[in-house]
Scaffold this active site. Structure first.
Site, PDB file in Angstrom:
ATOM      1  N   HIS A  24     -59.876   6.604   2.107  1.00  0.00           N
ATOM      2  CA  HIS A  24     -61.532   7.189   2.511  1.00  0.00           C
ATOM      3  C   HIS A  24     -62.491   6.781   1.556  1.00  0.00           C
ATOM      4  O   HIS A  24     -61.975   7.496   0.110  1.00  0.00           O
ATOM      5  CB  HIS A  24     -61.099   8.948   3.493  1.00  0.00           C
ATOM      6  CG  HIS A  24     -60.130   8.611   4.388  1.00  0.00           C
ATOM      7  ND1 HIS A  24     -59.198   7.781   5.088  1.00  0.00           N
ATOM      8  CD2 HIS A  24     -60.033   9.778   4.801  1.00  0.00           C
ATOM      9  CE1 HIS A  24     -58.648   8.273   5.957  1.00  0.00           C
ATOM     10  NE2 HIS A  24     -58.745   9.738   6.204  1.00  0.00           N
TER      11      HIS A  24
ATOM     12  N   CYS B 285     -58.501  14.397   5.639  1.00  0.00           N
ATOM     13  CA  CYS B 285     -58.122  14.186   4.365  1.00  0.00           C
ATOM     14  C   CYS B 285     -59.356  13.765   3.893  1.00  0.00           C
ATOM     15  O   CYS B 285     -59.591  13.206   2.892  1.00  0.00           O
ATOM     16  CB  CYS B 285     -57.382  12.641   5.307  1.00  0.00           C
ATOM     17  SG  CYS B 285     -58.085  12.756   6.455  1.00  0.00           S
TER      18      CYS B 285
END
Ligand code: NAP
Length: 350
Positions: free
Chosen positions: A242, A149
């Site tokens: 993120h 990710c």
């Protein structure tokens, strides 16, 4: 149900498994027909086994489905897998061996030389690697993976830069959301008001996956991209998204507007094919000095677009910028769905 292809979710009760359930609810091509998790959940109704963490309601039909054992008997041909790597390394080959198309989120097989690691906008041609897999030759089963990710947002931002200007060096520092650790994930007493400068194996994954994704396919192998890459990974008290601070050295010396143009104009195979989960604009550039931020930008393009901002000169390398992407959508379930859509139009799911 008619006309839709039945699919299964392995690891269906976890954070990524739940995101699959949510994203598949209104999918035009696929429909959830089978759910499996550990023996803690097996035999229970999904609504009882899963501690539902999505912000939309759990679909009634799925809530009433019974969680199956995590074994290929009775499973549909297409399996979205969201298992911990230690379990995936054993179960994913078993499903592929039994003839399933395993579209995986796990790191277990990502770096295996015959397993495609794919972002459809970046390296769709790497899918061809699956023709080298023993499972494919034996049973028509195969494994295709999507990246970690934190690698995915970075690589989306790097892809147009590499295509147009060439990359020499990349340094990236991540600020990763707690949902990236699954559920229940990081203990609240560890993360509240805190930053944890260590995520096991994350820096290694980011570095090696980035070079594989941006590498060239040559017959039965991928030649990794030949640039230097260093990652620092941190866990921060953010729910989803993120954020990464990136410094980069390029081979050519473009003007800043040329770099921004390369991001905003970036389109690829998923957009040309109008795949259902493809965002119209994979990369958007935000010019506000204090963006992108997870709170405002994580859901861009239904969570499938990466947001880039703060392009400015770097006094050590050439340029610095910030990139943000949704870790459980573009970084996990949405990435796998887009891979499956690409596989379908290429005839691999027939
Ligand atoms: N979270 C993210 O942002 C993210 C992003 C990209 C990739 N990933 C990767 O995706 C995978 C899943 O992550 P997650 O965050 O969803 O983890 P998670 O919330 O911990 O979920 C793990 C899932 O695996 C199941 N499971 C555990 N042991 C099992 C076994 N022995 N047999 C079958 N199923 C088993 C669990 O079932 P029970 O509920 O029955 O225990 C649960 O459904 C991991 O490999 C992770 O690295 C996660």
């Amino acid at each position: 149900m008619p006309n839709k292809t039945p699919v299964g979710i392995l690891g269906a009760t976890g954070i990524v498994g739940q995101r699959f359930v949510q994203m598949l609810e209104h999918h035009p091509w696929f429909e959830v027909a089978w759910l499996a998790a550990s023996d803690r959940s097996e035999g229970k109704l999904y609504g009882e086994a899963a501690r539902w963490r999505m912000k939309t309601s759990l679909p009634d039909r799925v809530a009433q489905m019974r969680v199956s054992p995590a074994s290929p008997e009775g499973a549909p041909k297409i399996i979205f897998a969201a298992l911990d790597a230690s379990i995936a390394s054993e179960l994913e080959p078993r499903f592929a061996n039994a003839g399933c198309a395993v579209v995986s989120n796990s790191s277990a097989l990502r770096m295996q030389s015959d397993v495609p690691l794919v972002i459809p906008e970046v390296n769709p041609d790497h899918i061809k690697l699956l023709e080298c897999q023993t499972w494919r030759k034996k049973s028509h089963g195969f494994v295709v993976t999507n990246p970690n990710c934190s690698a995915i947002g970075l690589v989306m931002a790097l892809a147009p830069l590499q295509q147009q200007f060439g990359i020499e060096t990349v340094m990236a520092v991540t600020m990763q959301a707690v949902s990236g650790a699954g559920y229940p994930g990081v203990a609240s007493l560890d993360i509240l008001g805190n930053v944890i400068p260590y995520i096991p194996k994350e820096e290694e994954k980011m570095e090696e996956e980035t070079l594989k994704l941006l590498g060239q396919i040559n017959g039965s192998k991928i030649i990794p991209a030949p640039f230097g890459m260093s990652a620092h990974c941190n866990r921060v008290a953010v729910e989803d998204g993120h954020t990464e601070s990136v410094s980069i050295k390029l081979k050519k010396k473009p003007k800043p507007e040329e770099i921004i143009h390369s991001w905003t104009e970036f389109r690829s195979v998923p957009q040309e094919l109008k795949l259902p989960s493809a965002p119209e604009q994979p990369l958007r550039y935000i010019s506000n000095a204090d963006r992108p931020q997870p709170r405002f930008d994580v859901d861009a393009g239904h969570g499938m677009s990466a947001s880039v901002g703060r392009l400015r000169p770097c006094s050590v390398l050439d340029w610095k910028f910030t990139v943000l992407s949704h870790n459980t959508i573009r970084g996990a379930a949405g990435a796998a769905l887009l891979n499956a859509e690409l596989l379908k139009v290429q005839g691999y799911l027939d």
